[in-house]
Design a protein around this motif. Structure first.
Motif, short mmCIF file in Angstrom:
data_model
loop_
_atom_site.label_atom_id
_atom_site.label_comp_id
_atom_site.label_asym_id
_atom_site.label_seq_id
_atom_site.Cartn_x
_atom_site.Cartn_y
_atom_site.Cartn_z
N ILE A 1 13.73 -11.79 31.01
CA ILE A 1 14.44 -10.77 31.85
C ILE A 1 13.75 -10.74 33.42
CG2 ILE A 1 14.83 -8.28 32.33
CD1 ILE A 1 15.41 -7.72 29.37
N SER A 2 12.49 -10.94 33.45
CA SER A 2 11.86 -11.29 34.74
C SER A 2 11.88 -12.35 35.48
CB SER A 2 10.35 -10.49 34.72
OG SER A 2 9.81 -11.76 33.91
N GLN A 3 12.59 -13.50 34.84
CA GLN A 3 12.76 -14.86 35.29
C GLN A 3 13.98 -15.06 35.69
OE1 GLN A 3 11.03 -17.03 32.00
NE2 GLN A 3 9.01 -16.59 32.26
N THR A 4 14.87 -14.16 35.39
CA THR A 4 16.26 -14.60 35.65
C THR A 4 17.21 -13.21 35.78
OG1 THR A 4 18.29 -15.74 35.27
CG2 THR A 4 17.01 -15.13 33.31
N ASN A 5 17.97 -13.14 36.63
CA ASN A 5 19.02 -11.82 36.52
C ASN A 5 20.27 -12.37 35.78
OD1 ASN A 5 20.43 -13.91 38.25
ND2 ASN A 5 20.57 -12.26 40.01
N ILE A 6 20.40 -13.30 35.01
CA ILE A 6 21.60 -13.63 34.38
C ILE A 6 21.91 -12.54 33.02
CG2 ILE A 6 22.71 -15.36 32.58
CD1 ILE A 6 21.36 -17.33 34.03
N ILE A 7 23.05 -12.07 33.24
CA ILE A 7 23.22 -10.81 32.31
C ILE A 7 23.22 -11.06 30.90
CG2 ILE A 7 25.71 -11.29 32.31
CD1 ILE A 7 24.34 -7.78 32.33
N ASN A 8 23.64 -12.27 30.36
CA ASN A 8 23.36 -12.62 28.97
C ASN A 8 22.15 -12.88 28.45
OD1 ASN A 8 26.13 -12.20 28.10
ND2 ASN A 8 26.89 -14.43 29.27
N VAL A 9 21.12 -13.33 29.50
CA VAL A 9 19.77 -13.56 28.86
C VAL A 9 19.42 -11.95 28.76
CG1 VAL A 9 17.46 -14.20 29.88
CG2 VAL A 9 19.61 -15.55 30.34
N ARG A 10 19.61 -10.98 29.71
CA ARG A 10 19.13 -9.69 29.45
C ARG A 10 19.73 -9.15 28.27
NH1 ARG A 10 18.01 -5.18 33.13
NH2 ARG A 10 19.00 -3.35 32.37
N ARG A 11 20.99 -9.22 27.86
CA ARG A 11 21.50 -8.88 26.71
C ARG A 11 20.74 -9.35 25.51
NH1 ARG A 11 27.58 -9.67 28.69
NH2 ARG A 11 27.94 -7.76 29.67
N GLU A 12 20.42 -10.78 25.27
CA GLU A 12 19.93 -11.35 24.37
C GLU A 12 18.53 -10.67 24.25
OE1 GLU A 12 18.56 -16.05 22.91
OE2 GLU A 12 20.11 -15.61 24.51
N CYS A 13 17.75 -10.72 25.14
CA CYS A 13 16.56 -10.03 25.03
C CYS A 13 16.49 -8.73 24.61
CB CYS A 13 15.65 -10.14 26.44
SG CYS A 13 15.34 -11.84 27.01
N ILE A 14 17.22 -7.72 24.94
CA ILE A 14 17.70 -6.44 24.22
C ILE A 14 17.85 -6.55 22.66
CG2 ILE A 14 18.80 -4.36 24.61
CD1 ILE A 14 18.95 -4.68 27.47
N LEU A 15 18.76 -7.22 22.53
CA LEU A 15 19.23 -7.32 21.09
C LEU A 15 17.95 -7.84 20.09
CD1 LEU A 15 22.82 -8.87 21.67
CD2 LEU A 15 22.27 -6.66 20.68
N LYS A 16 17.07 -8.84 20.52
CA LYS A 16 16.24 -9.30 19.82
C LYS A 16 15.06 -8.21 19.77
CE LYS A 16 16.84 -14.20 20.43
NZ LYS A 16 16.28 -15.45 21.16
N ALA A 17 14.87 -7.65 20.82
CA ALA A 17 14.01 -6.47 21.07
C ALA A 17 14.33 -5.11 20.14
CB ALA A 17 13.55 -6.09 22.19
N LEU A 18 15.63 -4.93 19.92
CA LEU A 18 16.20 -4.03 19.45
C LEU A 18 15.75 -4.37 17.82
CD1 LEU A 18 17.78 -1.32 18.77
CD2 LEU A 18 19.79 -2.67 18.66
N CYS A 19 15.77 -5.48 17.17
CA CYS A 19 15.42 -5.56 15.98
C CYS A 19 14.00 -5.30 15.69
CB CYS A 19 15.67 -7.25 15.58
SG CYS A 19 17.37 -7.74 15.52
N VAL A 20 13.02 -5.78 16.78
CA VAL A 20 11.79 -5.54 16.41
C VAL A 20 11.29 -4.11 16.48
CG1 VAL A 20 9.53 -6.12 17.38
CG2 VAL A 20 11.02 -7.98 17.49
N TYR A 21 12.17 -3.37 17.32
CA TYR A 21 11.65 -1.98 17.54
C TYR A 21 11.83 -1.25 16.17
CZ TYR A 21 11.83 2.80 19.43
OH TYR A 21 11.36 4.15 19.54
N LEU A 22 13.17 -1.61 15.37
CA LEU A 22 13.49 -1.14 14.10
C LEU A 22 12.75 -1.61 12.94
CD1 LEU A 22 17.29 -0.79 15.01
CD2 LEU A 22 15.74 0.99 14.99
N ASN A 23 11.77 -2.35 13.15
CA ASN A 23 10.93 -3.19 12.23
C ASN A 23 11.63 -4.17 11.32
OD1 ASN A 23 8.42 -1.50 12.52
ND2 ASN A 23 9.39 0.47 11.50
#
Length: 532
Positions: free
Chosen positions: A388-410
């Protein structure tokens, strides 16, 4: 000027957040244009706002001074046609593209189509459980008796002890109103109906009851059970599929394997369209096998898929076929346009616009919540969020958030998205054959975060059901829709991630959450309400 968020009620069981980056506009007309633009509404409407001075009842909005940040606004349409987003005819098919601008937050909304307005869908429900349950009008003599009793209650506080005739008429009318939305209501929905009843007719409150309607709630449950027996005799498929005749001989119990909506499905197992039968719809399915092979024939296929929805849905729910077999019988379903259309038939909600508007609306709060996570999970989340800090492409941001959501929910994001490189094709194919549920993303070796994947697709039970989806976030939306279209259960290793997508992002049945999902929703609400 600080951004403002408004809650827009588009219809029963259909609301959406509206973000105004430059604050509340100067006029109501400008606000209407923002709503039409962001919510995709084309029909004419007027606005009402939730007026706190009148017990949060909705009042016509004549000046923007009546609303503020986080106000609730309701749309009152001038006509029923094209009232909801997506009320236009289905757009021509086009392949998904990866957005290159952070402003293009809904780059794939063209896939949402309106299929519920078709006359062939008249056997389907057009809306889910309402936000507010409206008590129907009872028979004329009952209304007269209740009106007189309500007047006496206001004057003297006298409660009515309804006779059996009156109570039966009330319960019958309520049962008919309930099944227009659900055949199997949840406990909270029974409570909402009972509460609405005594609110509309306070003379019916029960003395000695904690809530004033506990007895009505229990009576409604018994009435619905009896009403379902009547529907079964009349051949209602949603009830008939749970009859003892359709259960294994060794497990012939009314409580065994009850098939009912569990993910806020509105049209879970609809009846056939008027004048149609299994034989006529099966012939249409066979015709579809040849129609789907023709070029430039998407509109014809879409119309036939719409008409055969009940036949297809009953097959999915009753028989639970293997994916490979079902794909052979219904190949037309396995494309982007038809997956989104099927999702809307089942839930009445536009998939792509709702998914990405919900995800983007929560993205800032999700990032803040993720940032508070410590330990090994926190380190893993921070590693996932680096692009997310390397590019402002919206789908990169969305992908990172979705993967991080998995980790946050164990949960493990690799169970959701299998990352592959183009260096070892044979190894990739072998791994994909072993996949039972998930997304694959093939990238060039050494690709940068902003580089598009070579291919993104979905595999279920070892079968590739969709490919060339363009990007991972869009594939997640398609996988979510396929769960509904194929009546699948969430996999145990991703159950909390999909629960969050359903109940927080998509706002489907968002009032009943697991402990993990409720904790996340609470943290998001606190963040969104904090003044920074």
């Amino acid at each position: 000027m600080a951004p403002v968020k408004l809650r827009i009620i588009l219809g029963e069981n259909n609301s959406q957040r509206l973000t105004l980056e430059n604050g509340i506009p100067e006029t109501v007309s400008e606000l209407v244009q923002h709503i039409k633009s962001q919510c995709g509404v084309e029909a004419d409407f007027r606005l009402q706002f939730m007026d706190v001075e009148f017990g949060n009842e909705f009042t016509n909005l004549t000046s923007v001074t009546e609303i503020q940040d986080k106000s609730t606004i309701k749309l009152i349409f001038d006509s029923d046609s094209s009232a909801l987003p997506g009320g236009s005819p289905p757009p021509p098919y086009s392949a998904p593209t990866t957005s290159r601008s952070s402003d293009d937050s809904l780059s794939q909304t063209s896939f949402d189509t309106d299929i519920l307005s078709s006359p062939e869908s008249n056997s389907s429900r057009s809306s889910g459980w309402p936000v507010f349950f409206y008590v129907p009008r009872f028979p004329y003599d009952c209304e007269l008796e209740l009106g007189k009793a309500n007047t006496a209650f206001k004057e003297t506080g006298t409660l009515l002890n309804p006779e059996i005739r009156l109570k039966t008429a009330i319960l019958d009318s309520l049962a008919e109103a309930i099944v227009k939305h659900k055949v199997y209501p949840a406990d909270g929905e029974f409570e909402a109906v009972a509460e609405a009843l005594v609110s509309s007719h306070p003379c019916l409150k029960e003395p000695g009851s904690t809530t004033g309607y506990d007895g009505w709630k229990m009576s409604l449950k018994y009435k619905l059970a009896n009403y379902r027996r009547k529907l079964k005799r009349l051949g209602c498929p949603e009830v008939e599929l749970n009859s003892l005749n359709n259960k294994p001989a060794d497990k012939c119990s009314p409580a065994f394997g009850v098939k009912k909506p569990r993910k806020a499905e509105v049209n879970y197992c609809p009846a056939f369209p008027s004048g149609e039968s299994v034989e006529t719809l099966e012939k249409m399915r066979e015709t579809l096998l040849s129609e789907v092979k023709k070029r430039n024939n998407e509109d014809t296929v879409a119309a036939m898929m719409d008409k055969t929805f009940a036949h297809r849905r009953q097959e999915v729910v009753r028989d639970a076929p293997m994916i490979a077999h079902f794909k052979t019988r219904w190949p037309a379903l396995f494309c982007i346009r038809e997956v989104t259309a099927e999702f809307k038939r089942i839930t009445t909600v536009s998939l792509v616009s709702k998914f990405f508007s919900g995800l983007d609306a929560h993205s800032s709060d999700l990032i803040r919540v993720f940032g508070k996570k410590g330990g090994a999970q926190g380190r893993k989340i921070r590693s996932i969020m680096v692009p997310i800090s390397q590019t402002n492409i919206i789908n990169v941001r969305r992908e990172c958030i979705l993967k991080a959501l998995c980790v946050y929910l164990n949960e493990e994001p690799k169970k959701l998205v299998k990352e592959c490189t183009d260096a070892d094709v044979e190894s990739n194919q072998a791994e994909m054959k072993e996949m039972t549920f998930g997304i694959y993303a093939i990238r060039k070796e050494g690709a940068e975060p902003e580089d598009d994947p070579d291919d993104v697709g979905i595999i279920l039970e070892g079968v590739q059901v969709l490919d060339e989806l363009g990007n991972v976030p869009f594939a997640v939306a398609m996988l979510f829709a396929l769960v509904y279209a194929l009546n699948l259960s969430y996999p145990s290793e991703l159950r909390y991630t999909f629960e969050a997508l359903q109940k927080i992002i998509m706002e489907l049945d968002g009032n009943r959450l697991s402990r993990k999902a409720q904790t996340l929703k609470t943290l998001l609400s606190r963040k969104s309400s904090t003044v920074e």
